[in-house]
Design a protein around this motif. Structure first.
Motif, PDB file in Angstrom:
ATOM      1  N   LYS A 208       0.831  -1.210   0.000  1.00  0.00           N
ATOM      2  CA  LYS A 208       0.000   0.000   0.000  1.00  0.00           C
ATOM      3  C   LYS A 208       0.860   1.253   0.000  1.00  0.00           C
ATOM      4  N   VAL A 209       1.932   1.232   0.809  1.00  0.00           N
ATOM      5  CA  VAL A 209       2.813   2.410   0.880  1.00  0.00           C
ATOM      6  C   VAL A 209       3.466   2.659  -0.474  1.00  0.00           C
ATOM      7  N   ALA A 210       3.936   1.551  -1.101  1.00  0.00           N
ATOM      8  CA  ALA A 210       4.588   1.697  -2.409  1.00  0.00           C
ATOM      9  C   ALA A 210       3.606   2.256  -3.432  1.00  0.00           C
ATOM     10  N   LEU A 211       2.359   1.748  -3.375  1.00  0.00           N
ATOM     11  CA  LEU A 211       1.342   2.209  -4.315  1.00  0.00           C
ATOM     12  C   LEU A 211       1.058   3.703  -4.113  1.00  0.00           C
ATOM     13  N   LEU A 212       0.957   4.102  -2.826  1.00  0.00           N
ATOM     14  CA  LEU A 212       0.696   5.515  -2.515  1.00  0.00           C
ATOM     15  C   LEU A 212       1.804   6.401  -3.064  1.00  0.00           C
ATOM     16  N   ILE A 213       3.054   5.983  -2.797  1.00  0.00           N
ATOM     17  CA  ILE A 213       4.187   6.796  -3.249  1.00  0.00           C
ATOM     18  C   ILE A 213       4.180   6.912  -4.766  1.00  0.00           C
ATOM     19  N   ALA A 214       3.926   5.765  -5.434  1.00  0.00           N
ATOM     20  CA  ALA A 214       3.920   5.785  -6.901  1.00  0.00           C
ATOM     21  C   ALA A 214       2.839   6.727  -7.418  1.00  0.00           C
ATOM     22  N   ILE A 215       1.643   6.613  -6.827  1.00  0.00           N
ATOM     23  CA  ILE A 215       0.539   7.463  -7.302  1.00  0.00           C
ATOM     24  C   ILE A 215       0.865   8.932  -7.069  1.00  0.00           C
ATOM     25  N   LEU A 216       1.389   9.230  -5.855  1.00  0.00           N
ATOM     26  CA  LEU A 216       1.661  10.636  -5.540  1.00  0.00           C
ATOM     27  C   LEU A 216       2.772  11.207  -6.400  1.00  0.00           C
ATOM     28  N   LEU A 217       3.736  10.351  -6.759  1.00  0.00           N
ATOM     29  CA  LEU A 217       4.829  10.856  -7.594  1.00  0.00           C
ATOM     30  C   LEU A 217       4.378  11.041  -9.040  1.00  0.00           C
ATOM     31  N   LEU A 218       3.443  10.194  -9.486  1.00  0.00           N
ATOM     32  CA  LEU A 218       3.048  10.258 -10.892  1.00  0.00           C
ATOM     33  C   LEU A 218       1.905  11.246 -11.121  1.00  0.00           C
ATOM     34  N   LEU A 219       1.112  11.501 -10.079  1.00  0.00           N
ATOM     35  CA  LEU A 219      -0.054  12.351 -10.273  1.00  0.00           C
ATOM     36  C   LEU A 219       0.269  13.775 -10.721  1.00  0.00           C
ATOM     37  N   PRO A 220       1.387  14.379 -10.279  1.00  0.00           N
ATOM     38  CA  PRO A 220       1.693  15.725 -10.784  1.00  0.00           C
ATOM     39  C   PRO A 220       1.777  15.802 -12.303  1.00  0.00           C
ATOM     40  N   LEU A 221       2.123  14.670 -12.975  1.00  0.00           N
ATOM     41  CA  LEU A 221       2.231  14.732 -14.434  1.00  0.00           C
ATOM     42  C   LEU A 221       0.899  15.094 -15.090  1.00  0.00           C
ATOM     43  N   PRO A 222      -0.171  14.312 -14.876  1.00  0.00           N
ATOM     44  CA  PRO A 222      -1.451  14.739 -15.460  1.00  0.00           C
ATOM     45  C   PRO A 222      -1.942  16.063 -14.894  1.00  0.00           C
ATOM     46  N   LEU A 223      -1.603  16.347 -13.623  1.00  0.00           N
ATOM     47  CA  LEU A 223      -2.100  17.601 -13.034  1.00  0.00           C
ATOM     48  C   LEU A 223      -1.478  18.821 -13.693  1.00  0.00           C
ATOM     49  N   THR A 224      -0.174  18.756 -14.013  1.00  0.00           N
ATOM     50  CA  THR A 224       0.427  19.916 -14.691  1.00  0.00           C
ATOM     51  C   THR A 224      -0.215  20.105 -16.067  1.00  0.00           C
ATOM     52  N   TRP A 225      -0.445  18.972 -16.737  1.00  0.00           N
ATOM     53  CA  TRP A 225      -1.093  19.072 -18.060  1.00  0.00           C
ATOM     54  C   TRP A 225      -2.469  19.716 -17.923  1.00  0.00           C
ATOM     55  N   LEU A 226      -3.226  19.234 -16.919  1.00  0.00           N
ATOM     56  CA  LEU A 226      -4.585  19.749 -16.715  1.00  0.00           C
ATOM     57  C   LEU A 226      -4.546  21.231 -16.376  1.00  0.00           C
ATOM     58  N   GLU A 227      -3.589  21.597 -15.521  1.00  0.00           N
ATOM     59  CA  GLU A 227      -3.496  22.999 -15.105  1.00  0.00           C
ATOM     60  C   GLU A 227      -3.216  23.888 -16.307  1.00  0.00           C
ATOM     61  N   ARG A 228      -2.298  23.448 -17.161  1.00  0.00           N
ATOM     62  CA  ARG A 228      -1.956  24.287 -18.315  1.00  0.00           C
ATOM     63  C   ARG A 228      -3.093  24.327 -19.322  1.00  0.00           C
ATOM     64  N   LYS A 229      -3.797  23.202 -19.451  1.00  0.00           N
ATOM     65  CA  LYS A 229      -4.931  23.181 -20.373  1.00  0.00           C
ATOM     66  C   LYS A 229      -6.038  24.115 -19.889  1.00  0.00           C
ATOM     67  N   ILE A 230      -6.364  24.006 -18.584  1.00  0.00           N
ATOM     68  CA  ILE A 230      -7.430  24.845 -18.031  1.00  0.00           C
ATOM     69  C   ILE A 230      -7.025  26.306 -18.108  1.00  0.00           C
ATOM     70  N   ALA A 231      -5.753  26.577 -17.790  1.00  0.00           N
ATOM     71  CA  ALA A 231      -5.259  27.950 -17.889  1.00  0.00           C
ATOM     72  C   ALA A 231      -5.440  28.473 -19.301  1.00  0.00           C
ATOM     73  N   GLY A 232      -5.061  27.648 -20.268  1.00  0.00           N
ATOM     74  CA  GLY A 232      -5.162  28.069 -21.655  1.00  0.00           C
ATOM     75  C   GLY A 232      -6.597  28.380 -22.037  1.00  0.00           C
ATOM     76  N   HIS A 233      -7.514  27.483 -21.679  1.00  0.00           N
ATOM     77  CA  HIS A 233      -8.888  27.678 -22.144  1.00  0.00           C
ATOM     78  C   HIS A 233      -9.564  28.827 -21.417  1.00  0.00           C
ATOM     79  N   ILE A 234      -9.178  29.060 -20.149  1.00  0.00           N
ATOM     80  CA  ILE A 234      -9.741  30.219 -19.446  1.00  0.00           C
ATOM     81  C   ILE A 234      -9.277  31.501 -20.126  1.00  0.00           C
ATOM     82  N   GLN A 235      -8.055  31.488 -20.641  1.00  0.00           N
ATOM     83  CA  GLN A 235      -7.534  32.677 -21.317  1.00  0.00           C
ATOM     84  C   GLN A 235      -7.731  32.605 -22.823  1.00  0.00           C
ATOM     85  N   GLN A 236      -8.655  31.767 -23.281  1.00  0.00           N
ATOM     86  CA  GLN A 236      -8.984  31.608 -24.694  1.00  0.00           C
ATOM     87  C   GLN A 236      -7.794  31.189 -25.526  1.00  0.00           C
TER      88      GLN A 236
END
Lengths: 188, 328
Positions: free
Chosen positions: B13-41
């Motif tokens: 469980k600990v290994a799974l948590l660490i893996a998820i937490l380390l990998l989750l920033p990747l889609p989150l940065t993409w999402l953040e930049r996408k949302i930023a882009g669309h909010i600013q047209q």
């Protein structure tokens, strides 16, 4: 009375963050509006207006002869001195340019050469993609100028385009006029 | 044998948590930049992969291959320690976070949390407090005026916002009669805490924004006036550590908001799997974080202090008193 009501309304709005909520609603609305981005080299390309001043071109008359009479007025009026013309006389005794070079690196695209030309031989066309790694490539000779695209007839729009650096730019127009870019900008 | 299985399960469980937490920033940065882009047209990243989906991978490769620079006058030990101090606490905190009751796999019941502490909430707040050291050490060790200013601001901001945040959750603890996060979620099986504690949620969320150092409270970074604040001098993998830490804390704040105020994995109306409910709620809060970032400007420093001490602290105190009176 109504002013007092307005005031209380403002205070109630302030207490419940009406201004912040408005801002959030606005940005949320914008998120689902169409982006105004022109994906320039990949997918879309700007069609210039017919008055656009791009790369120069030299015109031919009806017999296919070059219109230029090598009077050098364009070279004289050019504010950055980037046109060089050397005339010659052909067997019929007409003056034509033996050498007609424009240094595009120095040209400022003012269009004065077009205005000065008494023979309607030179004009500024629609081509705008001629960047180069070497400034020597930007000195364009007579024969190249004769082959450059002329003025745009339609224009002022975005068309689907694919950039092909080997040949000219392929312009694939889905709508003949292009779409109106300004239409997509929201105004309140 | 049972001990080995239990130990293995915890490690897994600990290994799974660490893996998820380390990998989750990747889609989150993409999402953040996408949302930023669309909010600013704009469109956001479009060129790497389909609609820029591989952009975070490209950014990651770029960060990993960059020079890991340490300034000549820096305190080298603290400079190297700070990113680790910033990264570790958000990961440690997730040990105490429950993601659901339990699922049975191959006949054995597997709980969806690593440990059910009876002081889970206290543990979360205690450990997350350590994260401040990473920011302060990072700013101090870099020996740069922008970094020091950024970390000084952070220091004051963290301390002033941890107090109302702590007070805000007391109302929840009073309702659940427990500090265990599992019990708090169970107590919300019928009615979510947001119904009883709207003020508590408001204070918690605003303080959470400040704790995660997100806009409108990102005075620690303040690209406009401080270069990049406390991580001005960081580059390469150490900078990536700070970024991952920031996303982990954003995620943690969302998870805490869901657990404490929005009923955890308890669904409403639509019968979905509990874990899916949980993920959906957390995703909503992550979206709100990003949405806020591209809506609001940054608060001025004195405004930040005024909001913390003059608005949030009295509000959270009043919330405790009213909850107590109503409870009696």
């Amino acid at each position: 009375m109504s002013r007092a009501l307005d005031r209380t309304g403002i205070w109630i709005g302030w207490a419940f963050f009406a201004d912040l909520t408005n801002a959030l609603a606005l940005t949320f609305g914008y998120m689902f509006s169409r982006p105004v981005t022109m994906q320039y080299p990949d997918k879309e390309k700007w069609l210039p207006y017919s008055r656009y001043r791009g790369h120069h071109f030299l015109k031919r008359d009806d017999e296919g002869e070059i219109k230029c009479v090598a009077c050098e007025l364009c070279a004289r009026i050019c504010p950055c001195d980037c046109i060089e013309v050397i005339p010659y006389e052909d067997e019929k005794g007409n003056r034509h340019p033996a050498k007609f070079e424009i240094d595009m690196a120095r040209c400022l695209f003012c269009g004065l050469c077009e205005d000065a030309c008494p023979a309607d031989a030179i004009a500024l066309g629609q081509q705008y993609e001629f960047s180069s790694f070497s400034s020597a490539d930007l000195v364009v000779g007579r024969d190249d100028l004769l082959g450059k695209p002329g003025k745009a007839t339609t224009g002022g729009g975005v068309v689907a385009a694919r950039l092909n650096t080997e040949q000219d730019v392929l312009v694939e127009t889905s709508e003949p006029q292009g779409y109106n870019w300004w239409r997509n900008i929201r105004r309140r | 044998m049972e001990l080995v299985v239990a130990l293995g399960l915890i490690l897994f469980k600990v290994a799974l948590l660490i893996a998820i937490l380390l990998l989750l920033p990747l889609p989150l940065t993409w999402l953040e930049r996408k949302i930023a882009g669309h909010i600013q047209q704009r469109m956001g990243p479009m060129r790497v992969g389909w609609h820029g989906l591989l952009q975070p991978v490209a950014d990651g490769v770029k960060l990993l291959t960059k020079e890991d620079h340490i300034p000549a006058e820096a305190d080298r030990f603290l400079f190297k320690l700070a990113p680790i101090l910033a990264l570790a606490p958000p990961f440690v905190v997730f040990v105490a976070i429950p993601f659901g009751e339990s699922v049975s796999v191959l006949g054995t019941k597997i709980t969806l949390y690593v440990s059910n502490m009876n002081v889970g909430l206290l543990f979360v707040f205690a450990v997350i407090g350590i994260e401040v050291y990473g920011v302060i050490f990072g700013g101090w060790a870099a020996n740069s005026k922008y970094a020091v200013l950024g970390s000084l601001r952070t220091c004051a901001q963290m301390i002033s916002y941890e107090i109302p945040m702590g007070f805000a959750v007391i109302g929840v603890v009073m309702l659940a009669q427990s500090m265990s996060l599992l019990d708090i979620v169970r107590a919300q099986a019928n009615v979510w805490n947001i119904v009883y504690q709207p003020v508590g949620f408001f204070v918690f969320f605003v303080a959470g924004l400040a704790e995660a150092q997100r806009i409108p409270f990102d005075l620690a970074e303040a690209e406009g006036d401080l270069g990049a604040g406390f991580h001005t001098e960081y580059s390469g993998i150490r900078f990536a550590f700070f970024m991952v830490s920031e996303y982990a804390i954003m995620l943690l704040t969302s998870v805490l908001a869901v657990i404490l105020f929005f009923g955890g994995w308890n669904g409403v109306l639509v019968p979905l799997p509990p874990l899916l409910w949980f993920v959906l709620k957390v995703a909503f809060f992550v979206y709100v974080f990003i949405w806020f970032r591209f809506t609001f400007p940054r608060y001025r420093y004195d405004q930040l202090m005024a909001i913390g001490w003059k608005v949030l602290l009295p509000l959270s105190m009043a919330n405790i008193i009213i909850t107590g009176v109503a409870f009696l």
